[in-house]
Design an enzyme around this catalytic site. Structure first.
Site, PDB file in Angstrom:
ATOM      1  N   HIS A   2     -35.673 -13.663 -48.471  1.00 59.51           N
ATOM      2  CA  HIS A   2     -36.796 -14.258 -49.176  1.00 59.51           C
ATOM      3  C   HIS A   2     -37.965 -13.282 -49.154  1.00 59.51           C
ATOM      4  O   HIS A   2     -37.962 -12.303 -48.398  1.00 59.51           O
ATOM      5  CB  HIS A   2     -37.205 -15.602 -48.575  1.00 59.51           C
TER       6      HIS A   2
HETATM    7  P1  TYD Z   1     -35.592 -19.676 -42.178  1.00 62.86           P
HETATM    8  O1  TYD Z   1     -36.619 -19.485 -43.237  1.00 62.86           O
HETATM    9  O2  TYD Z   1     -34.190 -19.903 -42.615  1.00 62.86           O
HETATM   10  O3  TYD Z   1     -35.613 -18.445 -41.165  1.00 62.86           O
HETATM   11  P2  TYD Z   1     -35.346 -16.886 -41.495  1.00 62.86           P
HETATM   12  O4  TYD Z   1     -36.287 -16.526 -42.570  1.00 62.86           O
HETATM   13  O5  TYD Z   1     -35.667 -16.212 -40.227  1.00 62.86           O
HETATM   14  O6  TYD Z   1     -33.923 -16.724 -41.860  1.00 62.86           O
HETATM   15  O7  TYD Z   1     -36.071 -20.852 -41.237  1.00 62.86           O
HETATM   16  C1  TYD Z   1     -35.188 -21.591 -40.435  1.00 62.86           C
HETATM   17  C2  TYD Z   1     -35.802 -22.962 -40.137  1.00 62.86           C
HETATM   18  O8  TYD Z   1     -36.971 -22.830 -39.336  1.00 62.86           O
HETATM   19  C3  TYD Z   1     -36.221 -23.713 -41.378  1.00 62.86           C
HETATM   20  O9  TYD Z   1     -35.908 -25.075 -41.180  1.00 62.86           O
HETATM   21  C4  TYD Z   1     -37.720 -23.536 -41.436  1.00 62.86           C
HETATM   22  C5  TYD Z   1     -38.102 -23.399 -39.988  1.00 62.86           C
HETATM   23  N1  TYD Z   1     -39.259 -22.509 -39.772  1.00 62.86           N
HETATM   24  C6  TYD Z   1     -40.469 -23.058 -39.419  1.00 62.86           C
HETATM   25  O10 TYD Z   1     -40.627 -24.288 -39.274  1.00 62.86           O
HETATM   26  N2  TYD Z   1     -41.528 -22.234 -39.216  1.00 62.86           N
HETATM   27  C7  TYD Z   1     -41.418 -20.879 -39.347  1.00 62.86           C
HETATM   28  O11 TYD Z   1     -42.406 -20.130 -39.147  1.00 62.86           O
HETATM   29  C8  TYD Z   1     -40.143 -20.316 -39.720  1.00 62.86           C
HETATM   30  C9  TYD Z   1     -39.979 -18.830 -39.895  1.00 62.86           C
HETATM   31  C10 TYD Z   1     -39.104 -21.181 -39.924  1.00 62.86           C
END
Ligand code: TYD
Length: 137
Positions: free
Chosen positions: A53
């Site tokens: 992303h």
């Molecule tokens: P995700 O965006 O998939 O993580 P990455 O970008 O590291 O692959 O996020 C995983 C889960 O954690 C999703 O349910 C959203 C939550 N999350 C938060 O609540 N706060 C945050 O700062 C982050 C990065 C994720």
């Protein structure tokens, strides 16, 4: 490759002595924003890819504190794979950089600092939307 890169690998000074290593990161050259959020990723299972992303508002500093991982960064013009394997190195990502983290070793601890609190609305999760927005910067 005309546009300035919107990411950079940063080497932090090591203040080690005979007792071991110490790294200090204060706002400034090595941290170009005020931290409003940190999170860390560890215990990552084999063959997992995270990220995929870009962010409209968040900047990031990623530091792999233990083990290794790779991060592929794309800013719409430049693409690079950066191996993070040193606790005294980090990758700074400006806004609107598409990132993919992968090749995590079992002991990897990836620390991430950001200038923004979490807001899912500012995440761009469709690659074609990212390409369009990145081209408008
Ligand atoms: P995700 O965006 O998939 O993580 P990455 O970008 O590291 O692959 O996020 C995983 C889960 O954690 C999703 O349910 C959203 C939550 N999350 C938060 O609540 N706060 C945050 O700062 C982050 C990065 C994720």
């Amino acid at each position: 490759m005309s546009k300035n890169k919107r990411y950079r690998l940063i080497s932090f000074p090591e203040l080690g002595d005979e007792r071991g290593n110490l790294v200090v990161i204060e706002k400034g050259e090595y941290l170009p924003f005020e931290i409003r959020r940190i999170f860390y990723i560890y215990g990552t299972k084999p063959n997992v890819e995270r990220g995929q992303h870009a962010n409209k508002e968040s900047e990031f500093l990623l530091i792999n504190l233990a083990g290794t991982c790779d991060i592929k960064v794309e800013d719409g013009v430049n693409t690079e794979v950066i191996r993070l394997s040193k606790a005294h190195q980090g990758v700074y990502l400006d806004r609107m950089v598409w990132k993919t983290m992968y090749n995590f070793s079992p002991e990897s601890i990836l620390l991430v600092a950001s200038n923004k609190k979490y807001n899912p609305e500012e995440y761009v999760r469709e690659y074609d939307v990212f390409q369009k927005l990145a081209s408008e910067i």
